[in-house]
Scaffold this motif. Structure first.
Motif, PDB file in Angstrom:
ATOM      1  N   GLY A   1       0.827  -1.398  -0.140  1.00 29.64           N
ATOM      2  CA  GLY A   1      -0.123   0.043   0.120  1.00 29.64           C
ATOM      3  C   GLY A   1       0.807   1.438   0.131  1.00 29.64           C
ATOM      4  O   GLY A   1       1.983   1.189   0.543  1.00 29.64           O
ATOM      5  N   SER A   2       0.368   2.371  -0.603  1.00 33.25           N
ATOM      6  CA  SER A   2       0.856   3.666  -0.497  1.00 33.25           C
ATOM      7  C   SER A   2       0.526   4.173   0.872  1.00 33.25           C
ATOM      8  O   SER A   2      -0.360   4.349   1.483  1.00 33.25           O
ATOM      9  CB  SER A   2       0.414   4.688  -1.738  1.00 33.25           C
ATOM     10  OG  SER A   2       0.440   3.726  -2.814  1.00 33.25           O
ATOM     11  N   ARG A   3       1.827   4.689   1.566  1.00 27.10           N
ATOM     12  CA  ARG A   3       1.516   5.388   2.790  1.00 27.10           C
ATOM     13  C   ARG A   3       0.429   6.713   2.719  1.00 27.10           C
ATOM     14  O   ARG A   3       0.021   6.824   3.719  1.00 27.10           O
ATOM     15  CB  ARG A   3       2.959   6.009   3.198  1.00 27.10           C
ATOM     16  CG  ARG A   3       4.114   5.142   3.457  1.00 27.10           C
ATOM     17  CD  ARG A   3       4.992   5.750   3.994  1.00 27.10           C
ATOM     18  NE  ARG A   3       6.317   4.869   3.989  1.00 27.10           N
ATOM     19  CZ  ARG A   3       6.735   3.964   5.101  1.00 27.10           C
ATOM     20  NH1 ARG A   3       5.716   3.970   6.162  1.00 27.10           N
ATOM     21  NH2 ARG A   3       7.494   2.998   5.126  1.00 27.10           N
TER      22      ARG A   3
ATOM     23  N   LEU B   1       4.195  -0.920   3.409  1.00 32.03           N
ATOM     24  CA  LEU B   1       3.949   0.381   2.938  1.00 32.03           C
ATOM     25  C   LEU B   1       5.012   0.982   2.148  1.00 32.03           C
ATOM     26  O   LEU B   1       6.468   0.721   2.614  1.00 32.03           O
ATOM     27  CB  LEU B   1       3.677   1.315   4.200  1.00 32.03           C
ATOM     28  CG  LEU B   1       2.399   0.983   4.921  1.00 32.03           C
ATOM     29  CD1 LEU B   1       2.366   1.953   5.943  1.00 32.03           C
ATOM     30  CD2 LEU B   1       1.285   1.082   3.970  1.00 32.03           C
ATOM     31  N   ILE B   2       4.899   1.602   1.127  1.00 36.53           N
ATOM     32  CA  ILE B   2       5.827   2.233   0.389  1.00 36.53           C
ATOM     33  C   ILE B   2       5.630   3.759   0.020  1.00 36.53           C
ATOM     34  O   ILE B   2       4.437   4.073   0.311  1.00 36.53           O
ATOM     35  CB  ILE B   2       6.107   1.576  -1.023  1.00 36.53           C
ATOM     36  CG1 ILE B   2       5.029   1.510  -2.052  1.00 36.53           C
ATOM     37  CG2 ILE B   2       6.562   0.266  -0.889  1.00 36.53           C
ATOM     38  CD1 ILE B   2       5.125   1.048  -3.374  1.00 36.53           C
ATOM     39  N   ASP B   3       6.303   4.493  -0.273  1.00 32.12           N
ATOM     40  CA  ASP B   3       6.248   5.832  -0.431  1.00 32.12           C
ATOM     41  C   ASP B   3       5.475   6.611  -1.619  1.00 32.12           C
ATOM     42  O   ASP B   3       5.379   7.752  -1.888  1.00 32.12           O
ATOM     43  CB  ASP B   3       7.634   6.737  -0.166  1.00 32.12           C
ATOM     44  CG  ASP B   3       8.133   6.456   1.396  1.00 32.12           C
ATOM     45  OD1 ASP B   3       7.141   6.358   2.266  1.00 32.12           O
ATOM     46  OD2 ASP B   3       9.285   6.600   1.416  1.00 32.12           O
ATOM     47  N   THR B   4       5.424   5.505  -2.619  1.00 30.96           N
ATOM     48  CA  THR B   4       4.700   6.036  -3.803  1.00 30.96           C
ATOM     49  C   THR B   4       3.565   5.221  -4.101  1.00 30.96           C
ATOM     50  O   THR B   4       3.159   4.393  -3.390  1.00 30.96           O
ATOM     51  CB  THR B   4       5.798   5.614  -4.977  1.00 30.96           C
ATOM     52  OG1 THR B   4       6.253   4.291  -4.929  1.00 30.96           O
ATOM     53  CG2 THR B   4       7.097   6.492  -4.748  1.00 30.96           C
TER      54      THR B   4
ATOM     55  N   ALA C   1      11.746  -0.309  -8.202  1.00 25.30           N
ATOM     56  CA  ALA C   1      12.518   0.638  -7.781  1.00 25.30           C
ATOM     57  C   ALA C   1      12.636   0.596  -6.154  1.00 25.30           C
ATOM     58  O   ALA C   1      13.872   0.643  -5.547  1.00 25.30           O
ATOM     59  CB  ALA C   1      12.016   2.038  -8.300  1.00 25.30           C
ATOM     60  N   HIS C   2      11.713   0.501  -5.578  1.00 24.64           N
ATOM     61  CA  HIS C   2      11.723   0.349  -4.110  1.00 24.64           C
ATOM     62  C   HIS C   2      12.672  -1.025  -3.595  1.00 24.64           C
ATOM     63  O   HIS C   2      13.252  -0.631  -2.735  1.00 24.64           O
ATOM     64  CB  HIS C   2      10.294   0.143  -3.510  1.00 24.64           C
ATOM     65  CG  HIS C   2      10.148  -0.244  -2.015  1.00 24.64           C
ATOM     66  ND1 HIS C   2      10.442   0.820  -1.110  1.00 24.64           N
ATOM     67  CD2 HIS C   2      10.324  -1.285  -1.410  1.00 24.64           C
ATOM     68  CE1 HIS C   2      10.420   0.382   0.131  1.00 24.64           C
ATOM     69  NE2 HIS C   2      10.250  -0.876   0.006  1.00 24.64           N
ATOM     70  N   LEU C   3      12.400  -2.037  -4.307  1.00 27.48           N
ATOM     71  CA  LEU C   3      13.322  -3.346  -4.130  1.00 27.48           C
ATOM     72  C   LEU C   3      14.683  -2.927  -4.132  1.00 27.48           C
ATOM     73  O   LEU C   3      15.496  -3.275  -3.365  1.00 27.48           O
ATOM     74  CB  LEU C   3      12.596  -4.393  -4.619  1.00 27.48           C
ATOM     75  CG  LEU C   3      13.332  -5.647  -4.303  1.00 27.48           C
ATOM     76  CD1 LEU C   3      13.449  -5.947  -2.895  1.00 27.48           C
ATOM     77  CD2 LEU C   3      12.464  -6.881  -5.185  1.00 27.48           C
TER      78      LEU C   3
END
Length: 212
Positions: A127-129, A166-169, A178-180
């Motif tokens: 989910g997006s923060r 949670l991720i920021d995007t 990109a997060h990974l």
């Protein structure tokens, strides 16, 4: 399980096998309700056959559909998400994917990292923060409530915190890759990582970290 359909809205509350609650509230077009005790390949095949048959000419009297699970050699992550900016069905909260994952470290495939992240993201909601509207306590356990407005209407989901990542995007496959890559680089800053994150068959994204 509690189900409520009112106008163009559907609300569903149920418990997982371990007792964790899930609350889902969305436009009715975002849910497909099947008359079955358990959703499996067989009941989905029957549903698709009957639905498609209604759209075909009258001279077509029967149709047969067979579904199969994609064969994945190696690690895969199994997750659900929702993309509020998407104009199609991907805007629908908690739709899921079973996706292959490939990771290279300094040009060499790293299956141990693939398995590590596959386990971390097994049956997870990414989910997006910015979509988290509440952090709640139910039965002594932390829950996150997600809510966003999309083209089809308002979507809301309540899940146990342990079932969320949670991720920021936004949680597109490009942002997930990109997060990974960023997380891998943070853990091993001297290494160069290449991440191939798939989403379905023949679709996915590539991402690199910036090695120090």
């Amino acid at each position: 399980m509690q189900l409520s359909v009112s106008g163009d809205r559907v609300a569903l509350t149920f418990a997982f096998a371990d007792g964790d609650l899930c609350e889902f509230n969305a436009p009715s077009c975002a849910a497909c309700l099947l008359e079955t005790v358990e959703i499996d390949t067989h009941c989905v095949e029957r549903y698709l056959e009957s639905t498609l048959l209604e759209e075909l000419p009258r001279n077509v009297t029967s149709i047969r559909i067979r579904l199969r699970t994609e064969a994945i050699d190696g690690a895969y992550y199994h997750y659900s998400h929702g993309l509020k900016k998407h104009q199609g069905q991907c805007q629908r909260i908690a739709h899921g994917h079973r996706s292959r994952l490939l990771i290279e470290r300094d040009g060499v495939r790293a299956p141990e990292l693939e398995q590590e992240w596959a386990e971390r993201w097994r049956d997870i909601y990414i989910g997006s923060r910015e979509d988290v509207v509440a952090d709640e306590l139910h039965g002594g356990q932390r829950y996150l409530r997600f809510r966003y407005q999309a083209a089809e209407g308002e979507f809301e989901l309540l899940l146990a915190r342990k079932r969320c990542y949670l991720i920021d995007t936004d949680s597109t496959v490009e942002h997930i890759a990109a997060h990974l890559a960023s997380e891998l680089g943070r853990a091993q800053p001297q290494a160069r990582f290449l991440v191939r994150a798939f989403e379905g068959v023949g679709k996915g994204a590539l991402a690199h970290n910036v090695a120090l």
